[in-house]
Structure formats: C-alpha cells, structure tokens
Scaffold this active site. Structure first.
Site, short mmCIF file in Angstrom:
data_model
loop_
_atom_site.label_atom_id
_atom_site.label_comp_id
_atom_site.label_asym_id
_atom_site.label_seq_id
_atom_site.Cartn_x
_atom_site.Cartn_y
_atom_site.Cartn_z
N ASN A 271 0.85 -1.18 0.00
CA ASN A 271 0.00 0.00 0.00
C ASN A 271 0.89 1.24 0.00
O ASN A 271 1.98 1.24 0.59
CB ASN A 271 -0.91 0.00 1.23
CG ASN A 271 -1.99 -1.06 1.15
OD1 ASN A 271 -2.55 -1.30 0.08
ND2 ASN A 271 -2.28 -1.72 2.27
N GLY B 5 -4.84 2.85 1.83
CA GLY B 5 -5.02 2.28 3.16
C GLY B 5 -3.73 2.15 3.93
O GLY B 5 -3.72 1.51 4.99
N HIS C 162 6.29 -1.89 3.53
CA HIS C 162 6.13 -3.32 3.86
C HIS C 162 5.36 -4.01 2.76
O HIS C 162 4.43 -3.47 2.18
CB HIS C 162 5.42 -3.49 5.21
CG HIS C 162 4.18 -2.68 5.37
ND1 HIS C 162 4.21 -1.32 5.66
CD2 HIS C 162 2.87 -3.00 5.27
CE1 HIS C 162 2.98 -0.86 5.72
NE2 HIS C 162 2.14 -1.85 5.49
P1 AMP Z 1 -0.81 -0.96 5.81
O1 AMP Z 1 -2.28 -0.69 6.01
O2 AMP Z 1 -0.47 -1.46 4.45
O3 AMP Z 1 0.05 0.21 6.25
O4 AMP Z 1 -0.49 -2.18 6.75
C1 AMP Z 1 -0.09 -2.06 8.06
C2 AMP Z 1 -0.25 -3.42 8.66
O5 AMP Z 1 0.53 -3.47 9.84
C3 AMP Z 1 -1.68 -3.78 9.06
O6 AMP Z 1 -2.06 -4.96 8.37
C4 AMP Z 1 -1.61 -3.96 10.56
O7 AMP Z 1 -2.43 -4.98 11.03
C5 AMP Z 1 -0.14 -4.26 10.78
N1 AMP Z 1 0.39 -3.90 12.07
C6 AMP Z 1 0.25 -2.73 12.73
N2 AMP Z 1 0.91 -2.76 13.89
C7 AMP Z 1 1.49 -3.98 13.98
C8 AMP Z 1 2.29 -4.62 14.95
N3 AMP Z 1 2.64 -4.03 16.09
N4 AMP Z 1 2.71 -5.89 14.70
C9 AMP Z 1 2.35 -6.51 13.56
N5 AMP Z 1 1.60 -5.95 12.61
C10 AMP Z 1 1.16 -4.71 12.81
#
Ligand code: AMP
Ligand code: ZN
Length: 113
Positions: free
Chosen positions: A86, A92, A99
């Site tokens: 993303n 989103g 990542h």
């Molecule tokens: P995005 O919306 O592409 O920025 O994805 C961020 C992702 O990070 C989401 O799927 C969240 O569930 C995940 N996320 C946020 N905080 C953590 C955390 N502490 N450990 C693991 N995943 C996380």
C-alpha cells in the site's frame, strides 16, 4: 524515530518474527486478513514506495525473493497467494515504513476492496 516497524526490527517492541537476515525482517501481521498474513520489511527505514531510490532495487528484489521462499514454506505457493504494497492514504497505508503484505490460505477477491 517513532516507527513501530523499526521498533519491532530492533526488538524494542515484540513482534512474531518469521524470518530475518541482514537486509530484511518478516513477521506475522497483528491483525491477519487471511490464514497466512506476513509482513516483509526492509530493515532500512523507507516510508513509502515513492521513497525508493535506484540503489534500493536489489533490496526490493531480495524482499520479493524472501516472499517467494516464505510462500512455499507456509504452503500457499501452489494454491496461490497475494503480495501487495500500500502507498499513501487512499491505498489504506497506515504504517509509514514500507512493507510487503503476503496473504494466502483463502480465496482472494478481485477487484480488491
Ligand atoms: P498498511 O495498512 O499497508 O500500512 O499495513 C499495516 C499493517 O501493519 C496492518 O495490516 C496492521 O495490522 C499491521 N500492524 C500494525 N501494527 C502492527 C504490529 N505491532 N505488529 C504486527 N503488525 C502490525
Ligand atoms: Zn521504520
């Protein structure tokens, strides 16, 4: 820097680590959207896909090769899986450390929501 993924990489914050090498760190998403939901991140803090530089090409290729390996290890390679990055609010993106999501283990839909 107040970056949650940098803190997971450094060990300051606990994450469910799956894989680590000198360049890349992979861990379980805390809020999984599929039976397999892995996040793969470069250890280097790069906020978004738009911040990638020419010199990051090898790093990002390496990230995808690890996704390839983990998809096989988690048993979703043949049945199919999705990788996505993303970028910025309308996609989103909520964490501004680039990542790659690796999602699998269920039927994916298209177009994505
Ligand atoms: P995005 O919306 O592409 O920025 O994805 C961020 C992702 O990070 C989401 O799927 C969240 O569930 C995940 N996320 C946020 N905080 C953590 C955390 N502490 N450990 C693991 N995943 C996380
Ligand atoms: Zn970071």
């Amino acid at each position: 820097m107040d970056c949650i993924f940098c803190k997971i990489i450094s060990g300051e914050k606990k994450g469910r680590k799956i894989y680590e090498d000198e360049l890349v760190y992979a861990f379980e998403d805390i809020n999984p959207q599929a039976p397999v939901h892995i996040l793969l991140v470069p250890k280097k803090h790069i906020p978004t896909l738009l911040d990638l530089k020419e010199k990051d090409k090898e790093l990002m290729g390496h990230l995808y090769m690890i996704a390839n390996r983990l998809a096989k290890e988690r048993g979703v390679a043949d049945r199919g899986f999705r990788t996505l990055i993303n970028c910025n609010p309308e996609s989103g993106q909520t964490v501004y450390h680039i990542h790659l999501h690796l999602l699998g283990g269920r039927m994916m839909h298209w177009p994505p929501g």
